[in-house]
Design a protein around this motif. Structure first.
Motif, PDB file in Angstrom:
ATOM      1  N   ALA A   1      -8.592   7.961  -1.673  1.00 11.87           N
ATOM      2  CA  ALA A   1      -8.239   9.016  -2.634  1.00 11.87           C
ATOM      3  C   ALA A   1      -6.870   8.792  -3.266  1.00 11.87           C
ATOM      4  O   ALA A   1      -6.650   9.177  -4.421  1.00 11.87           O
ATOM      5  CB  ALA A   1      -8.280  10.374  -1.944  1.00 11.87           C
ATOM      6  N   VAL A   2      -5.941   8.188  -2.532  1.00 12.97           N
ATOM      7  CA  VAL A   2      -4.569   8.083  -3.051  1.00 12.97           C
ATOM      8  C   VAL A   2      -4.237   6.710  -3.619  1.00 12.97           C
ATOM      9  O   VAL A   2      -3.230   6.569  -4.337  1.00 12.97           O
ATOM     10  CB  VAL A   2      -3.532   8.439  -1.962  1.00 12.97           C
ATOM     11  CG1 VAL A   2      -3.812   9.807  -1.377  1.00 12.97           C
ATOM     12  CG2 VAL A   2      -3.469   7.383  -0.860  1.00 12.97           C
ATOM     13  N   ARG A   3      -5.045   5.698  -3.323  1.00 15.98           N
ATOM     14  CA  ARG A   3      -4.661   4.315  -3.623  1.00 15.98           C
ATOM     15  C   ARG A   3      -4.234   4.122  -5.078  1.00 15.98           C
ATOM     16  O   ARG A   3      -3.210   3.494  -5.369  1.00 15.98           O
ATOM     17  CB  ARG A   3      -5.806   3.367  -3.283  1.00 15.98           C
ATOM     18  CG  ARG A   3      -5.481   1.895  -3.559  1.00 15.98           C
ATOM     19  CD  ARG A   3      -6.592   0.964  -3.120  1.00 15.98           C
ATOM     20  NE  ARG A   3      -6.806   1.060  -1.685  1.00 15.98           N
ATOM     21  CZ  ARG A   3      -7.891   1.584  -1.113  1.00 15.98           C
ATOM     22  NH1 ARG A   3      -8.878   2.054  -1.880  1.00 15.98           N
ATOM     23  NH2 ARG A   3      -8.006   1.637   0.185  1.00 15.98           N
ATOM     24  N   ASP A   4      -4.999   4.662  -6.014  1.00 15.39           N
ATOM     25  CA  ASP A   4      -4.709   4.429  -7.433  1.00 15.39           C
ATOM     26  C   ASP A   4      -3.701   5.422  -7.997  1.00 15.39           C
ATOM     27  O   ASP A   4      -3.347   5.334  -9.176  1.00 15.39           O
ATOM     28  CB  ASP A   4      -6.011   4.496  -8.244  1.00 15.39           C
ATOM     29  CG  ASP A   4      -6.973   3.370  -7.893  1.00 15.39           C
ATOM     30  OD1 ASP A   4      -6.500   2.313  -7.435  1.00 15.39           O
ATOM     31  OD2 ASP A   4      -8.189   3.553  -8.064  1.00 15.39           O
ATOM     32  N   ARG A   5      -3.227   6.344  -7.170  1.00 12.84           N
ATOM     33  CA  ARG A   5      -2.281   7.346  -7.645  1.00 12.84           C
ATOM     34  C   ARG A   5      -0.827   6.947  -7.385  1.00 12.84           C
ATOM     35  O   ARG A   5       0.086   7.484  -8.030  1.00 12.84           O
ATOM     36  CB  ARG A   5      -2.535   8.690  -6.935  1.00 12.84           C
ATOM     37  CG  ARG A   5      -3.914   9.270  -7.111  1.00 12.84           C
ATOM     38  CD  ARG A   5      -4.071  10.557  -6.299  1.00 12.84           C
ATOM     39  NE  ARG A   5      -3.092  11.562  -6.675  1.00 12.84           N
ATOM     40  CZ  ARG A   5      -3.286  12.491  -7.617  1.00 12.84           C
ATOM     41  NH1 ARG A   5      -4.438  12.520  -8.270  1.00 12.84           N
ATOM     42  NH2 ARG A   5      -2.341  13.362  -7.902  1.00 12.84           N
ATOM     43  N   LEU A   6      -0.610   6.031  -6.465  1.00 19.21           N
ATOM     44  CA  LEU A   6       0.735   5.816  -5.949  1.00 19.21           C
ATOM     45  C   LEU A   6       1.480   4.686  -6.665  1.00 19.21           C
ATOM     46  O   LEU A   6       0.861   3.718  -7.122  1.00 19.21           O
ATOM     47  CB  LEU A   6       0.684   5.508  -4.452  1.00 19.21           C
ATOM     48  CG  LEU A   6       0.040   6.563  -3.561  1.00 19.21           C
ATOM     49  CD1 LEU A   6       0.321   6.253  -2.101  1.00 19.21           C
ATOM     50  CD2 LEU A   6       0.531   7.958  -3.910  1.00 19.21           C
ATOM     51  N   PRO A   7       2.822   4.791  -6.713  1.00 20.45           N
ATOM     52  CA  PRO A   7       3.625   3.723  -7.317  1.00 20.45           C
ATOM     53  C   PRO A   7       3.893   2.567  -6.363  1.00 20.45           C
ATOM     54  O   PRO A   7       4.588   1.621  -6.738  1.00 20.45           O
ATOM     55  CB  PRO A   7       4.935   4.451  -7.670  1.00 20.45           C
ATOM     56  CG  PRO A   7       5.056   5.517  -6.635  1.00 20.45           C
ATOM     57  CD  PRO A   7       3.640   5.971  -6.353  1.00 20.45           C
ATOM     58  N   VAL A   8       3.377   2.647  -5.145  1.00 22.72           N
ATOM     59  CA  VAL A   8       3.545   1.571  -4.161  1.00 22.72           C
ATOM     60  C   VAL A   8       2.184   1.231  -3.568  1.00 22.72           C
ATOM     61  O   VAL A   8       1.218   1.997  -3.694  1.00 22.72           O
ATOM     62  CB  VAL A   8       4.527   1.968  -3.045  1.00 22.72           C
ATOM     63  CG1 VAL A   8       5.915   2.210  -3.611  1.00 22.72           C
ATOM     64  CG2 VAL A   8       4.036   3.196  -2.291  1.00 22.72           C
ATOM     65  N   ALA A   9       2.112   0.094  -2.901  1.00 19.51           N
ATOM     66  CA  ALA A   9       0.841  -0.373  -2.348  1.00 19.51           C
ATOM     67  C   ALA A   9       0.515   0.334  -1.036  1.00 19.51           C
ATOM     68  O   ALA A   9       1.409   0.737  -0.285  1.00 19.51           O
ATOM     69  CB  ALA A   9       0.899  -1.879  -2.111  1.00 19.51           C
ATOM     70  N   VAL A  10      -0.777   0.475  -0.777  1.00 17.30           N
ATOM     71  CA  VAL A  10      -1.277   0.983   0.506  1.00 17.30           C
ATOM     72  C   VAL A  10      -2.384   0.036   0.968  1.00 17.30           C
ATOM     73  O   VAL A  10      -2.935  -0.723   0.174  1.00 17.30           O
ATOM     74  CB  VAL A  10      -1.818   2.422   0.395  1.00 17.30           C
ATOM     75  CG1 VAL A  10      -0.722   3.371  -0.075  1.00 17.30           C
ATOM     76  CG2 VAL A  10      -3.031   2.501  -0.519  1.00 17.30           C
ATOM     77  N   PRO A  11      -2.715   0.053   2.257  1.00 21.25           N
ATOM     78  CA  PRO A  11      -3.759  -0.854   2.747  1.00 21.25           C
ATOM     79  C   PRO A  11      -5.090  -0.639   2.021  1.00 21.25           C
ATOM     80  O   PRO A  11      -5.483   0.499   1.733  1.00 21.25           O
ATOM     81  CB  PRO A  11      -3.879  -0.482   4.230  1.00 21.25           C
ATOM     82  CG  PRO A  11      -2.531   0.052   4.586  1.00 21.25           C
ATOM     83  CD  PRO A  11      -2.072   0.791   3.370  1.00 21.25           C
ATOM     84  N   HIS A  12      -5.754  -1.752   1.722  1.00 20.10           N
ATOM     85  CA  HIS A  12      -7.085  -1.717   1.110  1.00 20.10           C
ATOM     86  C   HIS A  12      -8.064  -2.304   2.122  1.00 20.10           C
ATOM     87  O   HIS A  12      -8.203  -3.520   2.247  1.00 20.10           O
ATOM     88  CB  HIS A  12      -7.095  -2.525  -0.185  1.00 20.10           C
ATOM     89  CG  HIS A  12      -8.340  -2.331  -0.985  1.00 20.10           C
ATOM     90  ND1 HIS A  12      -8.500  -2.848  -2.248  1.00 20.10           N
ATOM     91  CD2 HIS A  12      -9.496  -1.649  -0.722  1.00 20.10           C
ATOM     92  CE1 HIS A  12      -9.692  -2.514  -2.720  1.00 20.10           C
ATOM     93  NE2 HIS A  12     -10.311  -1.805  -1.796  1.00 20.10           N
ATOM     94  N   TRP A  13      -8.741  -1.416   2.853  1.00 22.70           N
ATOM     95  CA  TRP A  13      -9.605  -1.859   3.937  1.00 22.70           C
ATOM     96  C   TRP A  13     -10.789  -2.659   3.402  1.00 22.70           C
ATOM     97  O   TRP A  13     -11.486  -2.229   2.481  1.00 22.70           O
ATOM     98  CB  TRP A  13     -10.129  -0.651   4.710  1.00 22.70           C
ATOM     99  CG  TRP A  13      -9.075   0.051   5.517  1.00 22.70           C
ATOM    100  CD1 TRP A  13      -7.764  -0.285   5.632  1.00 22.70           C
ATOM    101  CD2 TRP A  13      -9.265   1.225   6.322  1.00 22.70           C
ATOM    102  NE1 TRP A  13      -7.113   0.607   6.458  1.00 22.70           N
ATOM    103  CE2 TRP A  13      -8.006   1.530   6.884  1.00 22.70           C
ATOM    104  CE3 TRP A  13     -10.363   2.029   6.604  1.00 22.70           C
ATOM    105  CZ2 TRP A  13      -7.833   2.628   7.729  1.00 22.70           C
ATOM    106  CZ3 TRP A  13     -10.195   3.115   7.440  1.00 22.70           C
ATOM    107  CH2 TRP A  13      -8.941   3.411   8.002  1.00 22.70           C
ATOM    108  N   ARG A  14     -11.016  -3.810   4.020  1.00 24.90           N
ATOM    109  CA  ARG A  14     -12.199  -4.613   3.691  1.00 24.90           C
ATOM    110  C   ARG A  14     -13.248  -4.507   4.795  1.00 24.90           C
ATOM    111  O   ARG A  14     -14.371  -4.987   4.614  1.00 24.90           O
ATOM    112  CB  ARG A  14     -11.794  -6.078   3.504  1.00 24.90           C
ATOM    113  CG  ARG A  14     -10.728  -6.265   2.434  1.00 24.90           C
ATOM    114  CD  ARG A  14     -11.176  -5.757   1.063  1.00 24.90           C
ATOM    115  NE  ARG A  14     -10.102  -5.764   0.093  1.00 24.90           N
ATOM    116  CZ  ARG A  14      -9.720  -6.826  -0.596  1.00 24.90           C
ATOM    117  NH1 ARG A  14     -10.314  -7.987  -0.407  1.00 24.90           N
ATOM    118  NH2 ARG A  14      -8.739  -6.741  -1.462  1.00 24.90           N
TER     119      ARG A  14
END
Length: 296
Positions: A65-78
């Motif tokens: 929900a937040v990944r594309d909202r933030l100005p910094v990177a967050v983990p992208h689970w594969r």
């Protein structure tokens, strides 16, 4: 089956077991740093206990929900399963780390030296997290402010029955619980565990280290927005809290009257949570450390 082979089969990526490096500093997950045969770094996380495994669903939903909202990177689970989460390691290094014995945070950067490089982007990221619509997380139940307060009161009652709490500190916590002006009237999406070890910075040849990522969303959910300021207060003291709250306000975050006092009270109550966690996890050192902080 060894971890690297198990993860490789599930991911469809060839991980090199010779590069595996365990990190046991986390409270809820066993973490392994590992590199694939192409040289790309990965993170493998395995739950330490059933509650951590159950929390993975919430963590994954919040990240999405937040990944594309933030100005910094967050983990992208594969890879996400009850036994294992895997994702490409984010660039950067931790801004600090927690001493596992004393539970004190040490900084590898000076958070006050260049607020525009670290605290201000962190504040903008938190403001965006807190603005995430609840509708983006339909499977999560949002607690009411009353239920949140009641849960804190229940923890205090349990702590009073099972631990040696100073009477004066207990009276202050009761006064905090009874003060309507200090408590939020709405819940927001939160990271839930923001401290130096969960923030990544990237160093450049010139200029200060800059915030680049937010890690470990294992306590994410819908909660009191103040929870995202408590550990930064503990790690950096009131100067860090004040800069962070001011930047958060400028970024559009809501800083209610009394919010600073509420964060301070939550920070003191943090040690009750740590003590009870120590009891539940059979970690007497955590209990003793927490009681020493409560009595300080």
């Amino acid at each position: 089956m060894e971890l690297a082979q198990y993860a490789s089969e599930l991911l469809g990526v060839d991980l090199d077991p010779a590069t595996a490096r365990p990190d046991e500093s986390g409270w809820d997950f066993h973490v392994t740093h590992i590199t694939d045969t192409g040289g790309s770094p990965w993170i493998l996380r395995r739950p330490r206990h059933p509650q951590a495994a159950r929390q993975l669903g919430t963590e994954g939903a919040v990240l999405a929900a937040v990944r594309d909202r933030l100005p910094v990177a967050v983990p992208h689970w594969r890879l996400q399963s009850p036994r294992l989460v895997a994702y490409p390691r984010l660039p950067g290094v931790q801004a600090g780390a927690e001493d596992p014995r004393t539970l004190v945070y040490g900084w590898d950067i000076d958070p006050l030296a260049a607020p525009d490089a670290y605290l201000e982007p962190l504040a903008r990221a938190l403001a965006e997290v807190h603005r995430t619509p609840h509708e983006a997380l339909p499977a999560l139940e949002a607690p009411t402010p009353e239920a949140l307060r009641s849960a804190v009161a229940d923890r205090l009652a349990r702590a009073r029955s099972e631990l040696r709490l100073p009477a004066a500190r207990t009276r202050r916590w009761r006064a905090w619980l009874d003060d309507d002006s200090l408590w939020p009237d709405r819940m927001v999406v939160v990271h839930g565990d923001v401290h130096p070890g969960h923030t990544l910075v990237e160093r450049a040849p010139v200029g200060p280290p800059r915030l680049s990522g937010l890690l470990d969303w294992g306590n994410a959910g819908i909660n009191d927005p103040a929870v995202d300021f408590v550990d930064m207060l503990y790690a950096g003291g009131p100067p860090v809290l004040d800069l962070l709250l001011n930047a958060y306000r400028r970024a559009g975050g809501e800083v209610r009257p009394g919010m600073r006092a509420h964060v301070l009270a939550r920070a003191s109550f943090l040690w009750v949570h740590v003590a009870l966690r120590g009891l539940d996890a059979a970690r007497p050192a955590w209990v003793e450390t927490a009681l020493s902080r409560i009595g300080a």
